[in-house]
Design a protein around this motif. Structure first.
Motif, mmCIF file in Angstrom:
data_model
loop_
_atom_site.group_PDB
_atom_site.id
_atom_site.type_symbol
_atom_site.label_atom_id
_atom_site.label_comp_id
_atom_site.label_asym_id
_atom_site.label_seq_id
_atom_site.Cartn_x
_atom_site.Cartn_y
_atom_site.Cartn_z
ATOM 1 N N ASN A 37 -7.477 -3.615 -46.746
ATOM 2 C CA ASN A 37 -8.911 -3.583 -46.477
ATOM 3 C C ASN A 37 -9.211 -3.366 -45.007
ATOM 4 O O ASN A 37 -10.169 -2.681 -44.667
ATOM 5 C CB ASN A 37 -9.596 -4.855 -46.975
ATOM 6 C CG ASN A 37 -9.724 -4.868 -48.485
ATOM 7 O OD1 ASN A 37 -9.641 -3.830 -49.128
ATOM 8 N ND2 ASN A 37 -9.898 -6.042 -49.043
ATOM 9 N N ILE A 95 -8.904 0.283 -44.320
ATOM 10 C CA ILE A 95 -10.064 0.994 -44.856
ATOM 11 C C ILE A 95 -11.260 0.809 -43.933
ATOM 12 O O ILE A 95 -11.965 1.773 -43.603
ATOM 13 C CB ILE A 95 -10.382 0.535 -46.287
ATOM 14 C CG1 ILE A 95 -9.275 0.982 -47.239
ATOM 15 C CG2 ILE A 95 -11.741 1.069 -46.746
ATOM 16 C CD1 ILE A 95 -9.351 0.366 -48.617
ATOM 17 N N ASP A 96 -11.490 -0.418 -43.483
ATOM 18 C CA ASP A 96 -12.602 -0.681 -42.564
ATOM 19 C C ASP A 96 -12.444 0.108 -41.268
ATOM 20 O O ASP A 96 -13.413 0.684 -40.759
ATOM 21 C CB ASP A 96 -12.693 -2.176 -42.242
ATOM 22 C CG ASP A 96 -13.176 -3.012 -43.424
ATOM 23 O OD1 ASP A 96 -13.726 -2.440 -44.388
ATOM 24 O OD2 ASP A 96 -12.988 -4.240 -43.369
ATOM 25 N N LEU A 102 -10.622 2.885 -40.701
ATOM 26 C CA LEU A 102 -10.759 4.327 -40.924
ATOM 27 C C LEU A 102 -12.206 4.715 -41.195
ATOM 28 O O LEU A 102 -12.665 5.770 -40.743
ATOM 29 C CB LEU A 102 -9.847 4.766 -42.065
ATOM 30 C CG LEU A 102 -8.359 4.704 -41.758
ATOM 31 C CD1 LEU A 102 -7.538 4.911 -43.030
ATOM 32 C CD2 LEU A 102 -7.973 5.702 -40.685
ATOM 33 N N THR A 103 -12.925 3.868 -41.912
ATOM 34 C CA THR A 103 -14.343 4.130 -42.156
ATOM 35 C C THR A 103 -15.113 4.129 -40.848
ATOM 36 O O THR A 103 -15.936 5.007 -40.595
ATOM 37 C CB THR A 103 -14.924 3.086 -43.129
ATOM 38 O OG1 THR A 103 -14.218 3.167 -44.369
ATOM 39 C CG2 THR A 103 -16.409 3.304 -43.365
ATOM 40 N N ALA A 104 -14.835 3.144 -39.994
ATOM 41 C CA ALA A 104 -15.513 3.070 -38.699
ATOM 42 C C ALA A 104 -15.205 4.300 -37.853
ATOM 43 O O ALA A 104 -16.095 4.875 -37.224
ATOM 44 C CB ALA A 104 -15.111 1.796 -37.954
ATOM 45 N N GLY A 112 -14.462 7.178 -38.853
ATOM 46 C CA GLY A 112 -14.859 8.395 -39.534
ATOM 47 C C GLY A 112 -16.196 8.958 -39.089
ATOM 48 O O GLY A 112 -16.604 10.017 -39.556
ATOM 49 N N HIS A 113 -16.878 8.286 -38.181
ATOM 50 C CA HIS A 113 -18.157 8.782 -37.678
ATOM 51 C C HIS A 113 -17.945 9.314 -36.264
ATOM 52 O O HIS A 113 -17.322 8.641 -35.446
ATOM 53 C CB HIS A 113 -19.195 7.654 -37.682
ATOM 54 C CG HIS A 113 -20.566 8.145 -37.390
ATOM 55 N ND1 HIS A 113 -20.989 8.412 -36.109
ATOM 56 C CD2 HIS A 113 -21.592 8.450 -38.209
ATOM 57 C CE1 HIS A 113 -22.230 8.852 -36.153
ATOM 58 N NE2 HIS A 113 -22.625 8.888 -37.422
ATOM 59 N N ARG A 116 -18.814 6.889 -33.347
ATOM 60 C CA ARG A 116 -17.893 5.749 -33.243
ATOM 61 C C ARG A 116 -16.519 6.200 -32.752
ATOM 62 O O ARG A 116 -15.896 5.522 -31.935
ATOM 63 C CB ARG A 116 -17.801 5.015 -34.576
ATOM 64 C CG ARG A 116 -19.089 4.262 -34.899
ATOM 65 C CD ARG A 116 -18.924 3.315 -36.057
ATOM 66 N NE ARG A 116 -18.776 3.960 -37.340
ATOM 67 C CZ ARG A 116 -19.783 4.269 -38.149
ATOM 68 N NH1 ARG A 116 -21.027 4.017 -37.783
ATOM 69 N NH2 ARG A 116 -19.556 4.838 -39.312
ATOM 70 N N HIS A 158 -23.455 1.511 -33.648
ATOM 71 C CA HIS A 158 -22.094 2.033 -33.800
ATOM 72 C C HIS A 158 -21.052 1.094 -33.186
ATOM 73 O O HIS A 158 -19.970 0.911 -33.761
ATOM 74 C CB HIS A 158 -21.992 3.430 -33.204
ATOM 75 C CG HIS A 158 -22.740 4.453 -34.000
ATOM 76 N ND1 HIS A 158 -22.442 4.744 -35.311
ATOM 77 C CD2 HIS A 158 -23.789 5.243 -33.675
ATOM 78 C CE1 HIS A 158 -23.272 5.675 -35.756
ATOM 79 N NE2 HIS A 158 -24.096 5.993 -34.783
ATOM 80 N N GLU A 217 -20.298 -1.716 -35.468
ATOM 81 C CA GLU A 217 -19.402 -1.309 -36.554
ATOM 82 C C GLU A 217 -17.941 -1.320 -36.100
ATOM 83 O O GLU A 217 -17.061 -1.712 -36.855
ATOM 84 C CB GLU A 217 -19.790 0.074 -37.089
ATOM 85 C CG GLU A 217 -21.043 0.060 -37.932
ATOM 86 C CD GLU A 217 -20.891 -0.815 -39.165
ATOM 87 O OE1 GLU A 217 -19.959 -0.582 -39.965
ATOM 88 O OE2 GLU A 217 -21.698 -1.738 -39.338
ATOM 89 N N ALA A 269 -15.152 -3.808 -37.671
ATOM 90 C CA ALA A 269 -13.901 -3.287 -38.212
ATOM 91 C C ALA A 269 -12.681 -3.818 -37.463
ATOM 92 O O ALA A 269 -11.553 -3.555 -37.860
ATOM 93 C CB ALA A 269 -13.909 -1.761 -38.162
#
Length: 109
Positions: free
Chosen positions: A2, A5-6, A8-10, A12-13, A16, A50, A53, A57
């Protein structure tokens, strides 16, 4: 998993990812939010979202610096993410060219 995932999601923008790059480049000194906003040419309120985030993460930390917030990259979390990706994404390669090539230049720029 998890936390990967957090992270990589962060990252991914674009804003950020740009902020995280600046924090990594700044090293242990970090950067104040206003300097990051100026470097990325984004409004302070947008950047604040941002940066929160990245902190959520686990990729960055923050502290009050006078009237500003100073942010620093969490290098341990960055190393853990790279290790996770190397271990879990390279499992089927049996070590054939999957591990990052340290010192071979910067990629993704």
């Amino acid at each position: 998993m998890n936390s990967a995932i957090d992270a990589l999601t962060a990252l991914g923008h674009p804003t950020r990812l740009g902020a995280f790059r600046l924090l990594v480049e700044a090293g242990a000194d970090g950067r104040v939010a206003g300097d990051i906003a100026e470097a990325l040419d984004v409004p302070n309120a947008t950047l604040s979202f941002h940066l929160k985030e990245l902190v959520r993460a686990g990729l960055a930390g923050s502290e009050v610096a006078g009237r500003n917030m100073r942010y620093r990259a969490n290098f341990a979390a960055m190393d853990a993410l790279v290790a996770y990706l190397t271990e879990n994404c390279c499992a089927g390669s049996r070590g054939r060219g999957c591990a990052p090539a340290a010192g071979k230049g910067r990629r993704g720029r």
